[in-house]
Scaffold this motif. Structure first.
Motif, PDB file in Angstrom:
ATOM      1  N   LYS A  13       0.985  -1.236  -0.075  1.00 55.26           N
ATOM      2  CA  LYS A  13       0.013   0.343   0.009  1.00 55.26           C
ATOM      3  C   LYS A  13       1.044   1.190   0.054  1.00 55.26           C
ATOM      4  CE  LYS A  13      -3.894  -0.270   2.619  1.00 55.26           C
ATOM      5  NZ  LYS A  13      -4.596   0.711   3.618  1.00 55.26           N
ATOM      6  N   THR A  64      -7.817   1.056  18.855  1.00 55.36           N
ATOM      7  CA  THR A  64      -7.514  -0.705  19.586  1.00 55.36           C
ATOM      8  C   THR A  64      -6.689  -0.942  20.457  1.00 55.36           C
ATOM      9  OG1 THR A  64      -8.447  -1.189  16.982  1.00 55.36           O
ATOM     10  CG2 THR A  64      -7.526  -3.120  18.220  1.00 55.36           C
ATOM     11  N   MET A  81      -6.421   6.153   5.892  1.00 51.35           N
ATOM     12  CA  MET A  81      -6.630   4.532   5.423  1.00 51.35           C
ATOM     13  C   MET A  81      -7.454   3.418   5.556  1.00 51.35           C
ATOM     14  SD  MET A  81      -2.786   5.117   3.669  1.00 51.35           S
ATOM     15  CE  MET A  81      -1.724   4.626   4.645  1.00 51.35           C
ATOM     16  N   GLY A 103      -6.779   6.157  12.677  1.00 50.19           N
ATOM     17  CA  GLY A 103      -6.547   4.829  11.900  1.00 50.19           C
ATOM     18  C   GLY A 103      -5.118   3.595  11.893  1.00 50.19           C
ATOM     19  N   CYS A 104      -4.279   3.815  12.755  1.00 49.85           N
ATOM     20  CA  CYS A 104      -3.104   3.766  12.367  1.00 49.85           C
ATOM     21  C   CYS A 104      -2.349   2.701  12.208  1.00 49.85           C
ATOM     22  CB  CYS A 104      -1.703   4.780  12.735  1.00 49.85           C
ATOM     23  SG  CYS A 104      -2.113   4.328  14.414  1.00 49.85           S
ATOM     24  N   GLY A 105      -3.309   1.637  13.442  1.00 53.08           N
ATOM     25  CA  GLY A 105      -3.304   0.017  13.452  1.00 53.08           C
ATOM     26  C   GLY A 105      -1.963   0.154  14.418  1.00 53.08           C
ATOM     27  N   PHE A 162      -3.339  -2.671  19.448  1.00 51.85           N
ATOM     28  CA  PHE A 162      -2.697  -2.664  18.466  1.00 51.85           C
ATOM     29  C   PHE A 162      -1.510  -0.957  18.849  1.00 51.85           C
ATOM     30  CE2 PHE A 162      -5.866  -3.036  14.814  1.00 51.85           C
ATOM     31  CZ  PHE A 162      -5.961  -4.160  15.109  1.00 51.85           C
ATOM     32  N   LEU A 193      -7.115   6.836  20.707  1.00 47.61           N
ATOM     33  CA  LEU A 193      -8.699   7.489  20.133  1.00 47.61           C
ATOM     34  C   LEU A 193      -9.211   7.074  19.460  1.00 47.61           C
ATOM     35  CD1 LEU A 193      -8.479  10.945  21.821  1.00 47.61           C
ATOM     36  CD2 LEU A 193      -8.926   8.710  22.762  1.00 47.61           C
ATOM     37  N   GLY A 194     -10.176   7.396  19.008  1.00 49.94           N
ATOM     38  CA  GLY A 194     -10.789   7.581  17.284  1.00 49.94           C
ATOM     39  C   GLY A 194     -11.183   8.683  17.166  1.00 49.94           C
ATOM     40  N   ILE A 195     -10.995   8.866  15.914  1.00 51.30           N
ATOM     41  CA  ILE A 195     -10.736  10.004  14.922  1.00 51.30           C
ATOM     42  C   ILE A 195     -11.962  11.692  15.258  1.00 51.30           C
ATOM     43  CG2 ILE A 195     -12.322   9.386  13.209  1.00 51.30           C
ATOM     44  CD1 ILE A 195      -9.819  12.566  12.576  1.00 51.30           C
ATOM     45  N   GLU A 196     -13.721  10.632  15.995  1.00 52.99           N
ATOM     46  CA  GLU A 196     -14.470  11.564  16.162  1.00 52.99           C
ATOM     47  C   GLU A 196     -14.922  11.880  17.690  1.00 52.99           C
ATOM     48  OE1 GLU A 196     -14.520   8.363  15.427  1.00 52.99           O
ATOM     49  OE2 GLU A 196     -14.503   7.279  17.270  1.00 52.99           O
ATOM     50  N   MET A 246     -16.515  -9.273   7.083  1.00 55.16           N
ATOM     51  CA  MET A 246     -16.474  -7.663   7.911  1.00 55.16           C
ATOM     52  C   MET A 246     -17.713  -7.919   8.392  1.00 55.16           C
ATOM     53  SD  MET A 246     -13.180  -5.792   7.203  1.00 55.16           S
ATOM     54  CE  MET A 246     -13.399  -6.047   5.219  1.00 55.16           C
ATOM     55  N   TYR A 286     -14.828   3.430   5.172  1.00 54.77           N
ATOM     56  CA  TYR A 286     -15.908   1.633   5.029  1.00 54.77           C
ATOM     57  C   TYR A 286     -16.643   2.197   6.656  1.00 54.77           C
ATOM     58  CZ  TYR A 286     -11.896  -1.014   4.953  1.00 54.77           C
ATOM     59  OH  TYR A 286     -10.481  -0.941   5.152  1.00 54.77           O
ATOM     60  N   HIS A 287     -15.729   1.397   7.380  1.00 55.03           N
ATOM     61  CA  HIS A 287     -15.994   1.728   9.092  1.00 55.03           C
ATOM     62  C   HIS A 287     -16.557   2.531   9.597  1.00 55.03           C
ATOM     63  CE1 HIS A 287     -13.668  -2.076   8.608  1.00 55.03           C
ATOM     64  NE2 HIS A 287     -12.052  -1.301   8.997  1.00 55.03           N
ATOM     65  N   ARG A 288     -16.686   3.398   9.197  1.00 51.71           N
ATOM     66  CA  ARG A 288     -17.756   4.734   9.839  1.00 51.71           C
ATOM     67  C   ARG A 288     -18.861   4.405   9.000  1.00 51.71           C
ATOM     68  NH1 ARG A 288     -16.430   5.500  14.021  1.00 51.71           N
ATOM     69  NH2 ARG A 288     -17.006   7.563  14.220  1.00 51.71           N
ATOM     70  N   HIS A 314       2.637   2.284   9.059  1.00 48.68           N
ATOM     71  CA  HIS A 314       2.681   3.787   7.606  1.00 48.68           C
ATOM     72  C   HIS A 314       3.158   4.146   8.619  1.00 48.68           C
ATOM     73  CE1 HIS A 314      -0.126   1.215   5.526  1.00 48.68           C
ATOM     74  NE2 HIS A 314       1.084   1.559   4.871  1.00 48.68           N
TER      75      HIS A 314
HETATM   76  N1  LIG Z   1     -13.497   5.750  14.574  1.00 51.40           N
HETATM   77  C1  LIG Z   1     -12.250   5.356  14.403  1.00 51.40           C
HETATM   78  N2  LIG Z   1     -10.978   6.194  14.304  1.00 51.40           N
HETATM   79  C2  LIG Z   1      -9.569   5.815  14.481  1.00 51.40           C
HETATM   80  N3  LIG Z   1      -9.515   4.191  13.776  1.00 51.40           N
HETATM   81  C3  LIG Z   1     -10.245   3.767  13.533  1.00 51.40           C
HETATM   82  C4  LIG Z   1     -11.845   3.884  14.217  1.00 51.40           C
HETATM   83  N4  LIG Z   1     -12.246   2.910  14.013  1.00 51.40           N
HETATM   84  C5  LIG Z   1     -11.851   1.691  13.604  1.00 51.40           C
HETATM   85  N5  LIG Z   1     -10.315   2.357  13.076  1.00 51.40           N
HETATM   86  C6  LIG Z   1      -8.728   1.580  12.993  1.00 51.40           C
HETATM   87  O1  LIG Z   1      -9.336   1.907  11.752  1.00 51.40           O
HETATM   88  C7  LIG Z   1      -8.140   0.467  11.251  1.00 51.40           C
HETATM   89  C8  LIG Z   1      -8.754   0.342   9.953  1.00 51.40           C
HETATM   90  S1  LIG Z   1      -7.412  -0.872   9.329  1.00 51.40           S
HETATM   91  C9  LIG Z   1      -6.287   0.201   8.234  1.00 51.40           C
HETATM   92  C10 LIG Z   1      -5.075   0.269   9.188  1.00 51.40           C
HETATM   93  C11 LIG Z   1      -4.268   0.810   8.245  1.00 51.40           C
HETATM   94  N6  LIG Z   1      -4.452   2.231   8.083  1.00 51.40           N
HETATM   95  C12 LIG Z   1      -3.918   0.267   6.762  1.00 51.40           C
HETATM   96  O2  LIG Z   1      -4.340   1.112   5.744  1.00 51.40           O
HETATM   97  O3  LIG Z   1      -3.049  -0.820   6.927  1.00 51.40           O
HETATM   98  C13 LIG Z   1      -7.970  -1.574   8.079  1.00 51.40           C
HETATM   99  C14 LIG Z   1      -9.448  -2.670   8.517  1.00 51.40           C
HETATM  100  O4  LIG Z   1      -8.728  -4.007   9.022  1.00 51.40           O
HETATM  101  O5  LIG Z   1     -10.243  -3.227   8.103  1.00 51.40           O
HETATM  102  C15 LIG Z   1      -8.525   0.073  12.728  1.00 51.40           C
HETATM  103  O6  LIG Z   1      -6.776  -0.282  13.040  1.00 51.40           O
HETATM  104  C16 LIG Z   1      -9.083  -0.161  13.647  1.00 51.40           C
HETATM  105  O7  LIG Z   1      -8.428  -0.723  14.912  1.00 51.40           O
END
Ligand SMILES: Nc1ncnc2c1ncn2[C@@H]1O[C@H](C[S@+](CC[C@H]([NH3+])C(=O)[O-])CC(=O)[O-])[C@@H](O)[C@H]1O
Length: 321
Positions: free
Chosen positions: A109, A153, A195, A129-131, A156, A178-181, A245, A199-201, A135
């Motif tokens: 990526k 999470t 990144m 959402g840095c996992g 992570f 924290l979450g972005i919100e 998912m 799609y999770h929002r 990156h």
């Molecule tokens: N509200 C939120 N705010 C912030 N993060 C969140 C939220 N909800 C979930 N997450 C976090 O967003 C990440 C998405 S993974 C992408 C990782 C990396 N960026 C990648 O591009 O490989 C993609 C996937 O697993 O589908 C997870 O680590 C969640 O905990």
């Protein structure tokens, strides 16, 4: 427990200092509601040996090494501790000869994204959402001044701190759980990455506005997300699961995504890459017990998910505030 005070000290004299009005209290509250596994994972990070790397490469990989190799016993001990932080989803990491072969080749990526970015040298960056932070380390490798990742999470955060410890405790990257919100609008970051999050929002336009609120005027958004083929009015809202998912809400077409970004006020919006997710990029390894992409696709037809939706395709969009 993980100590965020060095981060507070680090940002006290920077343009992130306004964050100190809310962050310490938020993290105190966050810590109170963490579960039992968090304390266990923090201990594993504590148990990791203190090693000093003579060579660190963050430019072409995330890698630390000594001039002389670890003994077999030392290496086994490292593997033993790191495996207790499974599943390792995003990587790979190469730490003192241990190859953490994660589910995702996040370097693929990065290779798709990096050529299209404004130079990251000296930038202050937010990675939403840095996992585990893969990156973020590559951003540091590109010369970023400071990288802040946010991800709610707990596992992570502990994986990130484990990797940090094995990268000579580098403090140019920090993960805030924290979450972005939950973030107050800071309006100071030069680049904001989101990144694999949109799609999770449940409310994608709110997500895009929240990303905009973190950027300085003229700053750059890097948005990477699942897309489907179609026109400006095409968006998939899966009935139940998408690729197994259950937390996938909106998968727009590229044209639709560009429209959303323009609607919330971004300018110079452009799609720079589209790619199907391959079985080389997301696959099962020894570092996770769970299923992976091969189990999420229709066994007879890999162009479809197991639910019959189009198989995962991802786009990279760049835009400015
Ligand atoms: N509200 C939120 N705010 C912030 N993060 C969140 C939220 N909800 C979930 N997450 C976090 O967003 C990440 C998405 S993974 C992408 C990782 C990396 N960026 C990648 O591009 O490989 C993609 C996937 O697993 O589908 C997870 O680590 C969640 O905990």
């Amino acid at each position: 427990m993980i100590d965020f005070r060095p981060f507070y000290q680090q940002i006290a004299t920077t343009n992130l200092s306004a964050w100190l009005e809310t962050l310490p209290l938020q993290l105190k509250q966050w810590e109170k509601q963490t579960h039992g596994d968090y304390a266990k994972w923090v201990k594993i990070v504590d148990f990791l040996p203190h090693l000093t790397a003579d060579q660190i490469d963050l430019k072409t990989a995330v890698k630390s090494a000594r001039d002389f190799p670890l003994s077999d016993g030392e290496q086994q001990r490292l593997v033993y501790h790191l495996k207790q932080l499974m599943p390792w989803r995003k990587g790979p990491y190469h730490l003192y000869g241990v190859h953490i072969d994660c589910e995702w080749r996040s370097d693929f990526k990065w290779d798709r994204v990096l050529p299209h970015l404004s130079a990251l040298q000296d930038r202050t960056i937010l990675d939403v959402g840095c996992g585990s932070g893969y990156h973020m380390w590559r951003m540091v490798g590109e010369g970023a001044k400071m990288v802040v990742g946010i991800d709610p999470t707990e596992l992570f955060l502990c994986q990130f701190e484990a990797v940090r410890k094995l990268l000579n405790n580098d403090r140019r990257a920090n993960l805030i759980p924290l979450g972005i919100e939950q973030m107050q609008p800071l309006g100071v970051f030069d680049t904001v990455f989101s990144m694999g999050v949109l799609y999770h929002r449940k409310s994608p336009l709110d997500h895009l506005s929240q990303l905009k609120d973190q950027l300085r005027k003229g700053g750059e958004l890097v948005l990477e997300t699942l897309v489907i083929d179609g026109d400006v009015n095409t968006v998939l809202v899966p009935a139940d699961r998408y690729a197994k998912m259950k937390n996938v809400y909106f998968i727009p077409s590229v044209a639709c995504l560009i429209n959303w970004l323009q609607k919330v006020g971004f300018c110079h919006v452009r799609c720079v890459d589209e790619a199907m997710t391959t079985l080389e990029e997301q696959r099962k390894t020894d570092w996770l017990d769970n299923e992976s992409l091969i189990d999420f696709l229709d066994p007879e037809d890999h162009s479809k998910t197991i639910e019959g939706y189009p198989a995962p395709k991802r786009a990279v969009i760049i835009a400015n505030k």
